[in-house]
Design an enzyme around this catalytic site. Structure first.
Site: not given
Length: 412
Positions: A17, A86, A301, A373, A398
């Site tokens: 992030s 995304g 998450d 995840r 990823k």
């Protein structure tokens, strides 16, 4: 109660992030920024290629990324391939709208299935010419003619990434931008966005869900990327279920990442948690206490981390507030429930909740749904449940290509 043994120091890569937000901010800034210890994974490499396609210069030296920014929106006609990222599909189109030129965004079939409607509607209301694909998402054409600024209401009930996308490029507009964010989920990610924008010199204010950004641009900076708190959750949970001690340096008091609050949830299961300015440490007993309900909407998450190990608890655990997790890389509530049932675990689910009951997992093959995840969360359960295999273990690339090796190093 078992006596904890030291598993060691977990080598957690940089935050996805923070890395992707910082890449955009550096690309939009005046001057050359240094991003120290960024995450290098499928998503961040796709994002890096995206900002390079829009005209920023990025190069690597000694593990750091250096970015020479545009000081404005991009110019010229180009295309951006977002892969599965995304953040690329939701952040970079606004940057393109702030520039001059036509930019086509596209990505994998998985990414094409993820919604973009609230973002494209907000851009239209701000006067941007956008043409989404037949299902309302990618492929997306953005005909950049500069962001005019103004005022807009944004539906933020399914993802905070739409708001982040608007905010990150707002300093490049011709006039101040005001965004009224309705029903905001995952608020800690917006706190992170605002903190990083200010690090690059933005003038942004927030009050009661309304955000105001002045069009003063960005200035290059030197930024150290924290270890990824979402990724760290798997190693913290692994310590809890194996009766070990795990330390993550650099992820402590003052972190920009809301997902570090997973430690508070883990403490409710009986794990010992220590948080300092230098890092975080978890010591487990090998047993988990259940019998509670927890709202993990702001840290969704990490809900899979808890849900995957919940069968090891001594009473049911209910997780609520996670309806928006159905719109991620997979329908994560359904994916967790499906895999737990395949393991013989009793599960109840609703639109925005899941309850996991204690049980002894039987051997089964985990359906990862190309979702990193899912693979990482159930790998933690696999430390206590022999016979788990995965249909797509490599999907962890990823966000953490070396995940399985690091988990085996510490707990194998």
């Amino acid at each position: 109660m078992s006596t904890a043994v030291a598993a060691g120091v977990a080598r957690i890569p940089g935050s996805k992030s923070i890395t992707n937000r910082a890449l955009l901010l550096a690309a939009a800034a005046r001057g050359t920024s240094r991003l120290r210890s960024p995450l290098v994974s499928d998503d961040t490499v796709a994002f890096r290629h995206g900002v390079e396609a829009l005209g920023a210069q990025v190069w690597e030296a000694d593990g750091d990324w250096w970015v020479t920014g545009l000081g404005a929106g991009p110019s010229g006609t180009t295309s951006v391939w977002c892969e599965d990222a995304g953040t690329a599909a939701r952040f970079l189109p606004v940057l393109a709208a702030a520039g001059q030129g036509d930019v086509l965004f596209d990505g994998s079939a998985q990414l094409r299935a993820r919604p973009l409607g609230p973002l494209t509607e907000a851009l239209r209301l701000l006067g941007v010419d956008v043409v989404p694909g037949p299902d309302g998402g990618l492929p997306l054409m953005v005909r950049g003619r500069g962001l005019a600024g103004g005022e807009v209401r944004l539906d933020s009930s399914t993802s905070s990434q739409y708001l982040t996308g608007l905010l990150l490029s707002a300093p490049l507009a011709r006039a101040p931008l005001t965004v009224h964010a309705r029903d905001l989920v995952s608020g800690p990610y917006i706190d992170m966005t605002l903190a990083l924008m200010r690090r690059f010199g933005a003038d942004v204010e927030e009050r009661d869900g309304t955000f105001r950004v002045r069009p003063d641009g960005y200035t290059a900076t030197d930024l150290a990327v924290e270890p990824d708190a979402s990724t760290a959750s798997y190693f913290f949970a692994a310590a809890a279920v194996t009766g070990s001690t795990v330390t993550v340096p650099g992820l402590g008091i003052g972190s920009l990442q809301g997902d570090l609050r997973f430690l508070e949830v883990l403490a409710r299961t009986g794990a010992q948690v220590r948080l300092t300015v230098d890092g975080a440490e978890v010591t487990g007993t090998g047993r988990l206490h259940g019998g509670f309900t927890v709202d993990m909407g702001d840290i969704s998450d990490t809900f899979m981390t808890l849900a995957a190990v919940a069968p090891l608890a001594d009473a049911p655990i209910t997780i609520t507030g996670i309806g928006h997790a159905r719109l991620k890389e997979s329908d994560r509530i359904a994916a967790v429930a499906q895999n737990l049932r395949a393991l013989g675990i009793a599960v109840d689910e609703g639109p925005d909740r899941i309850t996991v009951r204690p049980g002894v997992p039987v051997p089964a093959r985990i359906a990862c749904r190309r979702d990193h995840r899912i693979a990482m969360a159930f790998s933690v359960l696999g430390l206590r449940a022999p016979g788990l295999t995965f249909d797509d273990p490599a999907c962890v690339s990823k966000t953490f290509p070396g995940f399985h090796e690091e988990l085996a190093r510490l707990f194998g």
